[in-house]
Design an enzyme around this catalytic site. Structure first.
Site, PDB file in Angstrom:
ATOM      1  N   ARG A 187       7.832   2.913 -99.153  1.00 10.73           N
ATOM      2  CA  ARG A 187       6.753   2.922 -98.159  1.00 10.73           C
ATOM      3  C   ARG A 187       5.379   3.335 -98.730  1.00 10.73           C
ATOM      4  NH1 ARG A 187       6.360   5.481 -94.057  1.00 10.73           N
ATOM      5  NH2 ARG A 187       5.774   3.772 -92.692  1.00 10.73           N
ATOM      6  N   TYR A 247      13.267   3.300 -92.665  1.00  3.19           N
ATOM      7  CA  TYR A 247      12.726   2.405 -93.687  1.00  3.19           C
ATOM      8  C   TYR A 247      12.690   3.070 -95.059  1.00  3.19           C
ATOM      9  CZ  TYR A 247      11.400   0.073 -89.371  1.00  3.19           C
ATOM     10  OH  TYR A 247      11.435  -0.516 -88.133  1.00  3.19           O
ATOM     11  N   CYS A 279       8.387   1.819-113.774  1.00  4.81           N
ATOM     12  CA  CYS A 279       7.286   1.294-114.587  1.00  4.81           C
ATOM     13  C   CYS A 279       6.335   0.459-113.756  1.00  4.81           C
ATOM     14  CB  CYS A 279       7.850   0.482-115.739  1.00  4.81           C
ATOM     15  SG  CYS A 279       8.988   1.468-116.689  1.00  4.81           S
ATOM     16  N   GLU A 280       5.634   1.104-112.867  1.00  5.17           N
ATOM     17  CA  GLU A 280       4.638   0.466-112.004  1.00  5.17           C
ATOM     18  C   GLU A 280       3.590   1.521-111.686  1.00  5.17           C
ATOM     19  OE1 GLU A 280       4.571  -2.614-110.373  1.00  5.17           O
ATOM     20  OE2 GLU A 280       6.599  -3.322-110.807  1.00  5.17           O
ATOM     21  N   PRO A 301      13.434   0.485 -80.301  1.00  4.26           N
ATOM     22  CA  PRO A 301      12.857   1.462 -81.231  1.00  4.26           C
ATOM     23  C   PRO A 301      13.705   1.604 -82.492  1.00  4.26           C
ATOM     24  CG  PRO A 301      14.065   2.580 -79.508  1.00  4.26           C
ATOM     25  CD  PRO A 301      14.158   1.114 -79.195  1.00  4.26           C
ATOM     26  N   GLY A 302      13.045   1.706 -83.604  1.00  2.00           N
ATOM     27  CA  GLY A 302      13.746   1.981 -84.859  1.00  2.00           C
ATOM     28  C   GLY A 302      13.311   3.336 -85.365  1.00  2.00           C
TER      29      GLY A 302
HETATM   30  N1  LLP Z   1      11.607  -4.990 -82.923  1.00  2.00           N
HETATM   31  C1  LLP Z   1      11.115  -5.908 -83.777  1.00  2.00           C
HETATM   32  C2  LLP Z   1      11.082  -7.304 -83.383  1.00  2.00           C
HETATM   33  C3  LLP Z   1      10.657  -5.498 -85.032  1.00  2.00           C
HETATM   34  O1  LLP Z   1      10.170  -6.409 -85.871  1.00  2.00           O
HETATM   35  C4  LLP Z   1      10.696  -4.131 -85.397  1.00  2.00           C
HETATM   36  C5  LLP Z   1      10.223  -3.677 -86.697  1.00  2.00           C
HETATM   37  C6  LLP Z   1      11.219  -3.216 -84.470  1.00  2.00           C
HETATM   38  C7  LLP Z   1      11.658  -3.674 -83.233  1.00  2.00           C
HETATM   39  C8  LLP Z   1      11.315  -1.739 -84.758  1.00  2.00           C
HETATM   40  O2  LLP Z   1      10.069  -1.179 -84.909  1.00  2.00           O
HETATM   41  P1  LLP Z   1       9.873   0.425 -84.994  1.00  2.00           P
HETATM   42  O3  LLP Z   1      10.264   1.014 -83.675  1.00  2.00           O
HETATM   43  O4  LLP Z   1      10.722   0.892 -86.098  1.00  2.00           O
HETATM   44  O5  LLP Z   1       8.425   0.585 -85.291  1.00  2.00           O
HETATM   45  N2  LLP Z   1       9.042  -1.297 -92.944  1.00  2.00           N
HETATM   46  C9  LLP Z   1       7.924  -0.803 -92.132  1.00  2.00           C
HETATM   47  C10 LLP Z   1       8.057  -1.123 -90.691  1.00  2.00           C
HETATM   48  C11 LLP Z   1       8.263  -2.592 -90.416  1.00  2.00           C
HETATM   49  C12 LLP Z   1       8.915  -2.801 -89.119  1.00  2.00           C
HETATM   50  C13 LLP Z   1       9.373  -4.190 -88.937  1.00  2.00           C
HETATM   51  N3  LLP Z   1       9.818  -4.472 -87.616  1.00  2.00           N
HETATM   52  C14 LLP Z   1       7.744   0.675 -92.418  1.00  2.00           C
HETATM   53  O6  LLP Z   1       8.339   1.180 -93.356  1.00  2.00           O
HETATM   54  O7  LLP Z   1       6.959   1.331 -91.771  1.00  2.00           O
END
Ligand code: LLP
Length: 414
Positions: A311, A370, A341-342, A273-274
């Site tokens: 985001r 993120y 400027c976008e 989890p992120g």
């Molecule tokens: N594991 C893998 C292989 C991943 O590619 C990712 C996220 C995670 C774990 C973590 O995912 P999470 O639990 O955070 O959903 N930048 C985007 C999200 C892209 C996530 C990319 N990979 C945003 O701002 O929502």
């Protein structure tokens, strides 16, 4: 909910734990990311408790927020880490992580990164490319390391119900390997004698609203390894959703865990989890620079932009806007925009906000994931300061100082 036990209004002032945010903003300036380490710790503890029936090992996905202070907090709480670059691995090691608790993932690991990770004794490689196996094997020979643990990432051909930019498990995605390729690799495993094929990995996307796609991806993975007694570890990836709207409730993971538990009996389970660990622990504070009334609209022009928080521009993502000082009275429908400027530099569209004026402070909520990790120097904008409120909730410090215009020249020659 966007507010929680750490981030909420106290006497009409937005606060993180015991600190009022305008105190920090006045001292540090804006824009600034501010995080509650207490909330990060609680999110980790909550997720561990929810996944206790699976005895899941949690590897925090560093890409969500790679602040050393956050990595230290999570390492201290016992988390492992999911990294996608040598840079992320280096940061985790510096934050005190144990190499064995790090998973190295990614579709395009360079040979140098693989060599670095093998030399450091990284716990797992999540592999999504046949040629990578040879590189890892060669690096293991060079480093005198035997039994480097590998999890093969399955592309389960499942389309997650999320923003298309966050879906990774459908057949057309660059991610993972087909079941046929994985079967072929496992049949030829003797070609890579230093590698221990011990796991299967799936990650079908981020901000996953329903569990059906996750379960069908898992079923595909379990089906694939059913006749592989050596593969005892299933890495479920990340993707747990958080609430980005005031009136949303993030689904609790218990329902998912109940569905997962019977399927995963006898397997070791890893999670990556992120967002769910850090998103609601952070926000971005900005100052209102100008109020511009034009073309029948009210623009609140703030000093944060798509460079600091991409985001909304990239995914049409929603972040609530909360004034640091809560006021009653009439509201206006405002477009909250940045100075870049976008035309895409709109942080919040059509929001009902109080009548604010230049100098007022607002927070873009749920920006702990993120946010800073995707910030850029577009328009030669120095990246913002980062501040952490301590785990005890009583003190705060600048964990990363604001970049200066001078910093932007450091890597450049005339
Ligand atoms: N594991 C893998 C292989 C991943 O590619 C990712 C996220 C995670 C774990 C973590 O995912 P999470 O639990 O955070 O959903 N930048 C985007 C999200 C892209 C996530 C990319 N990979 C945003 O701002 O929502």
């Amino acid at each position: 909910m966007v507010f929680n036990s750490s981030i909420r209004y106290v006497d009409d002032s937005l606060a993180i734990d015991n600190i009022k945010l305008d105190t920090i903003a006045r001292a540090v300036g804006t824009p600034a990311y501010i995080y509650s380490l207490k909330r990060v710790g609680e999110n980790y503890a909550g997720l561990r408790a929810a996944f206790a029936p699976l005895q899941a090992r949690i590897h925090y996905s560093v890409k969500a927020n790679s602040s050393l202070a956050i990595l230290q907090t999570l390492a201290g709480a016992g988390a492992g880490f999911d990294c996608v670059s040598a840079g992320e691995i280096d940061r985790c090691l510096r934050a005190g992580a144990c190499a064995n608790d790090i998973v190295f993932a990614g579709v395009g690991k360079t040979r140098a990164e693989i060599a670095f990770a093998v030399a450091k004794g990284i716990g797992w490689f999540n592999v999504e490319n046949l040629a990578e196996l040879r590189y890892i094997n060669e690096c293991a020979v060079d480093a005198g390391a035997d039994a480097v643990k590998v999890a093969l990432r399955l592309n389960p051909q499942v389309t997650a119900n999320t923003h298309p930019f966050m879906a990774t498990g459908h057949g057309a995605a660059k991610f993972g390997l087909t079941a046929a390729v994985i079967r072929d690799i496992l049949a030829r495993r003797n070609e890579w004698p230093q590698l221990e094929f011990a796991g299967v990995h799936i990650h079908i996307g981020s901000q996953l609203g329903d569990t059906a796609a996750t379960l069908s991806a898992l079923d595909a993975a379990l089906n694939l390894i059913a006749d592989q007694p050596g593969i005892r570890t299933v890495n479920l990836g990340g993707g747990l959703p958080v609430a980005y709207h005031f009136d949303d409730a993030a689904p609790s993971p218990e329902g998912l865990v109940n569905e997962l538990a019977p399927r995963l009996k006898g397997y070791e389970v890893l999670l990556e989890p992120g967002r769910s660990l850090v998103a609601d622990a952070g926000l971005l504070v900005a100052e209102l620079l100008y109020v511009k009334r034009q073309a029948g609209q009210v623009f609140y022009i703030i000093d944060a932009s798509m460079a600091e928080l991409i985001r909304p521009a990239l995914y049409d993502a929603h972040h609530e806007v909360a004034p640091l000082r809560k006021t009653k009275g009439e509201t206006v429908t405002a477009q909250v925009v940045g100075p870049v400027c976008e035309s895409a530099d709109v942080l919040a569209r059509d929001r009902q906000l109080p009548a604010l004026g230049a100098g007022d402070l607002v927070a873009l909520m749920t920006a702990g994931a993120y946010g800073m990790s995707m910030a850029s120097n577009y328009n030669a904008r120095p990246r913002p300061a980062e501040v952490v409120v301590s785990e005890a909730g009583e003190g705060w410090r600048i964990s990363r100082r604001r970049e200066t215009v001078g910093d932007l020249y450091r890597m450049e020659s005339k």
